[in-house]
Structure formats: structure tokens, C-alpha cells
Design a protein around this motif. Structure first.
Motif, PDB file in Angstrom:
ATOM      1  N   GLY A 150       0.796  -1.219   0.000  1.00 24.11           N
ATOM      2  CA  GLY A 150       0.000   0.000   0.000  1.00 24.11           C
ATOM      3  C   GLY A 150       0.828   1.268   0.000  1.00 24.11           C
ATOM      4  O   GLY A 150       2.058   1.257   0.091  1.00 24.11           O
ATOM      5  N   ASP A 151       0.142   2.382  -0.134  1.00 22.22           N
ATOM      6  CA  ASP A 151       0.744   3.714  -0.044  1.00 22.22           C
ATOM      7  C   ASP A 151      -0.309   4.639   0.560  1.00 22.22           C
ATOM      8  O   ASP A 151      -1.172   5.147  -0.147  1.00 22.22           O
ATOM      9  N   ARG A 152      -0.226   4.850   1.863  1.00 18.30           N
ATOM     10  CA  ARG A 152      -1.236   5.648   2.553  1.00 18.30           C
ATOM     11  C   ARG A 152      -1.112   7.132   2.253  1.00 18.30           C
ATOM     12  O   ARG A 152      -1.999   7.912   2.596  1.00 18.30           O
ATOM     13  N   PHE A 153      -0.047   7.557   1.602  1.00 19.13           N
ATOM     14  CA  PHE A 153       0.182   8.975   1.353  1.00 19.13           C
ATOM     15  C   PHE A 153      -0.291   9.411  -0.032  1.00 19.13           C
ATOM     16  O   PHE A 153      -0.883  10.489  -0.172  1.00 19.13           O
ATOM     17  N   GLY A 154      -0.023   8.616  -1.066  1.00 21.21           N
ATOM     18  CA  GLY A 154      -0.336   9.075  -2.416  1.00 21.21           C
ATOM     19  C   GLY A 154      -1.022   8.071  -3.309  1.00 21.21           C
ATOM     20  O   GLY A 154      -1.226   8.322  -4.491  1.00 21.21           O
ATOM     21  N   HIS A 155      -1.388   6.906  -2.799  1.00 20.03           N
ATOM     22  CA  HIS A 155      -2.074   5.868  -3.556  1.00 20.03           C
ATOM     23  C   HIS A 155      -1.306   5.468  -4.810  1.00 20.03           C
ATOM     24  O   HIS A 155      -1.861   5.308  -5.896  1.00 20.03           O
ATOM     25  N   LEU A 156       0.005   5.255  -4.672  1.00 18.43           N
ATOM     26  CA  LEU A 156       0.780   4.582  -5.704  1.00 18.43           C
ATOM     27  C   LEU A 156       1.033   3.182  -5.141  1.00 18.43           C
ATOM     28  O   LEU A 156       1.965   2.968  -4.368  1.00 18.43           O
ATOM     29  N   VAL A 157       0.159   2.244  -5.496  1.00 18.21           N
ATOM     30  CA  VAL A 157       0.124   0.957  -4.799  1.00 18.21           C
ATOM     31  C   VAL A 157       0.662  -0.170  -5.675  1.00 18.21           C
ATOM     32  O   VAL A 157       0.655  -0.092  -6.907  1.00 18.21           O
TER      33      VAL A 157
END
Length: 370
Positions: A182-189
Motif C-alpha cells: 500500500g501507499d497511505r500517502f499518495g495511492h501509488l500501490v
């Protein structure tokens, strides 16, 4: 940790649901694949700064393609903003991608579906198809690593609704520390899947979670209408006014080889070939993107070559190298010649002085004795 993972999955869920809904087909699938297209990732170390700007890509060969609806690839439904340009290279450790597409600026902070979004997809399993994102026929209740073995695909998805232009997103210590993609900061998952209905963050899945999951991707985005280059912060949102004409840039990288042991990452080999697909979502007329806003650069896998070196660079090096060797050899001979001449001259001069020195004392001794 479990609570953080639950919250993360809840936040990402709406984007995933939109993506899954966009794969509800209305009729029989048909595809006129362009078998001549391919993407080459040449060896160009030390060239790319991952910041969303495309200036350092100017000398890299591009692949240009029309964007057609992924589920109904008819020319009359083409994305009207323009073609997408795809570039790739590697530096021996990481592989880099640039996606470039014209489009009026559209951004709604916090709403990924009203902002452009892109995805890259790569086959992992030998039976993974482009159509139906892996092609496993199992449903959400029965798909797992056993029933869908061989259909695994690797997916990177970047939705920019919470991503500041020019800033780096993707893998970070917090999410990687929780063992997921996941990426909780920028949604690059970082995802994997077997079909549109069975997709999961790396490290998670129907069989349980694995703490070794990681987000191996990093990326940034930019739009050519921005007039600030020193850097944005969140308070600058929306960064420019909606409707500005220009071009979107999406820049990504990940290691050629990852530490994945779960069959959730594609692995690349220098000198080898893989395949890839590129998807683009855009909020047409300001509407949230869904099925009609999901475009692709081709209706099948695109071959991806991880080259050991650019042919043009190798040819130039060969031509320049032979000339350099000849010049260096000639210079070496010249230096040796000069040194030899100096040595011979010095030797002769020394002999002459020694002979004169011996002659004069003998003459003096002869005179004194007379």
C-alpha cells in the motif's frame, strides 16, 4: 498493525471497486492486436531523476499509441485528448517508465475518480492473459493462489487525488513495515491479481497476509501547465486552475529484481524480454472515471525488452574506441622515441666528457716528469 491495515484497505477499497466495475463487459471480446509494437528499455545509467519532469527523457526512443477503451477497443471511441507516449530504460538495477499524455488539467483533491489515474500491468504466471487481468475463471469466493496458479499478474496503480505534483510516492517505511504494497500517502500501490475481481495488495490475500509483502514502486506526476518548479506543498492544491491545456507526465521506477517470494512481482532480466500493459483513466467532462474512462494503449500484451545496451551507444563507442586506441598507441610510440633519443644523446655526452677528463691528466703527468 492489523488496525492500520484495515483502515488502509478501507481507504483503497473505493478505488478498487471503481476499477472492478470498469471491467464489466457488455459484449463478446474482440481485439485487433498490433503485433509490430514493442517497448525497449535500453541501458542508460545515471540519466533519470524521478520527479515527474520529462526533460531528462528527451533522447530516449518513444512508443506512441492511441488510447482506446480497454473493454471495447473501437477507433470511434478513442480518447480525444491525444496519444499516449511510453518510454522505458534501466540502469542495471532499476527499470524506469515515463507515461506522457495530453489532457486538460483536472484535479479534485481527495477524489481519485475525478483525477487522472494510470496503471502498469505485467504477467507473472505463464498462463496470465492481458484480457481479464490474468484470465483466471474463478470468482471472488474461490480465487486463490492454488485455484488460479499460473494466472498471476503484477499491477502498479497510481491515483493522484492525494498526491502532490513532483513529490515521490509509492513504497515507504510505514506501509512496507506493515508488510503490504500500500501507499497511505499518495495511492501509488503495488498489487497482484488473477482477474479483475481478485486483486490484492502485495502481502495480502484470501489465504491470509504475509509480512514479507512490499511496495517496490516509486513514482511522481506533473502537468505542463504548472508554472512553479521549486516544489509544491499540499496547501498549494489544486496547483493550477482546472481546464488548463497541457500534458500529463507520470514517471515510475522499481528494481529489476525484487525480494518477492510469493509470486506477486514480475521479475526482469537484462537481455531478456517480458510483457506489459498500460491503462489510463480520465474524468471526461468532469465526471468521475469508470468504464468509459478506462483506456489502454493496446488490446493485448506489449513486448518489453530489457536491453543490455543501446545499439546506437554501442556503435558510437566502437567507432570512438578504435580511434582512441590507435591515437593512444601512436602517442605511446612517440613518447618512447623521445625518451630513447634523450637517453642516447645523454649517453654520448657522458662518454665524451669522460674521455676528455682522462686525456688531460695524462698529458699533465707526462709534462711534470720531463
Amino acid at each position: 498493525m492489523l488496525l492500520r491495515l484495515f483502515l488502509l484497505l478501507s481507504v483503497l477499497g473505493s478505488s478498487w471497486i471503481g476499477w472492478v466495475n470498469s471491467h464489466q463487459e457488455s459484449g463478446e471480446w474482440s481485439c485487433e492486436n498490433d503485433e509490430e509494437i514493442r517497448i525497449e528499455a535500453g541501458f542508460r545509467p545515471g540519466l533519470i531523476t524521478l520527479d515527474g519532469h520529462a526533460d531528462d527523457w528527451k533522447d530516449i526512443d518513444a512508443f506512441d499509441s492511441s488510447l482506446l477503451p480497454a473493454l471495447d477497443p473501437d477507433d470511434d471511441k478513442e480518447y480525444t485528448g491525444g496519444k499516449m507516449t511510453v518510454k522505458a530504460l534501466h540502469d542495471g538495477n532499476d527499470v524506469f517508465f515515463l507515461l506522457q499524455v495530453d489532457g486538460n488539467y483536472a484535479y479534485t483533491k481527495g477524489d481519485n475518480h475525478k483525477c487522472p489515474s494510470v496503471a502498469l500491468m505485467f504477467p507473472i504466471g505463464d498462463e496470465a492473459t492481458y484480457h481479464n487481468m490474468g484470465g483466471c475463471k474463478e470468482g471472488t469466493d474461490t480465487c486463490n493462489k492454488k485455484t488460479c496458479k499460473g494466472h498471476e499478474v503484477d499491477i502498479m496503480h497510481f491515483s493522484v487525488g492525494n498526491a502532490i505534483p513532483g513529490r515521490l510516492y509509492g513504497g515507504n517505511p510505514l506501509d512496507n513495515g506493515d508488510g503490504n504494497g500500500g501507499d497511505r500517502f499518495g495511492h501509488l500501490v503495488d498489487l497482484y491479481g488473477w482477474n479483475p475481481h481478485c486483486r490484492y495488495l502485495d502481502g495480502t490475500g484470501p489465504s491470509g497476509n504475509d509480512s514479507s509483502g512490499q511496495n517496490n514502486w516509486k513514482g511522481a506526476w506533473w502537468h505542463s501547465s504548472f508554472n512553479v518548479h521549486s516544489g509544491f506543498v499540499e496547501e498549494d492544491s489544486p496547483y493550477t486552475s482546472d481546464g488548463q491545456k497541457g500534458t500529463y507526465f507520470f514517471e515510475f521506477s522499481r528494481p529489476l529484481r525484487t525480494t518477492d517470494r510469493l509470486q506477486q512481482d514480475a521479475q526482469f532480466t537484462i537481455g531478456g524480454s517480458s510483457k506489459m500493459a498500460v491503462a489510463f483513466w480520465y474524468p471526461v467532462d468532469g465526471n468521475s472515471w469508470h468504464g468509459s474512462g478506462h483506456y489502454s494503449v493496446n488490446c493485448d500484451w506489449i513486448p518489453l525488452d530489457i536491453s543490455p545496451g543501446s545499439s546506437s551507444i554501442l556503435k558510437a563507442s566502437t567507432r570512438g574506441g578504435s580511434g582512441d586506441v590507435a591515437s593512444a598507441f601512436a602517442l605511446l610510440l612517440s613518447v618512447l622515441s623521445i625518451c630513447l633519443s634523450v637517453f642516447v644523446g645523454y649517453n654520448r655526452a657522458t662518454r665524451s666528457r669522460n674521455e676528455n677528463y682522462e686525456t688531460v691528466p695524462n698529458q699533465q703527468m707526462a709534462t711534470m716528469g720531463s
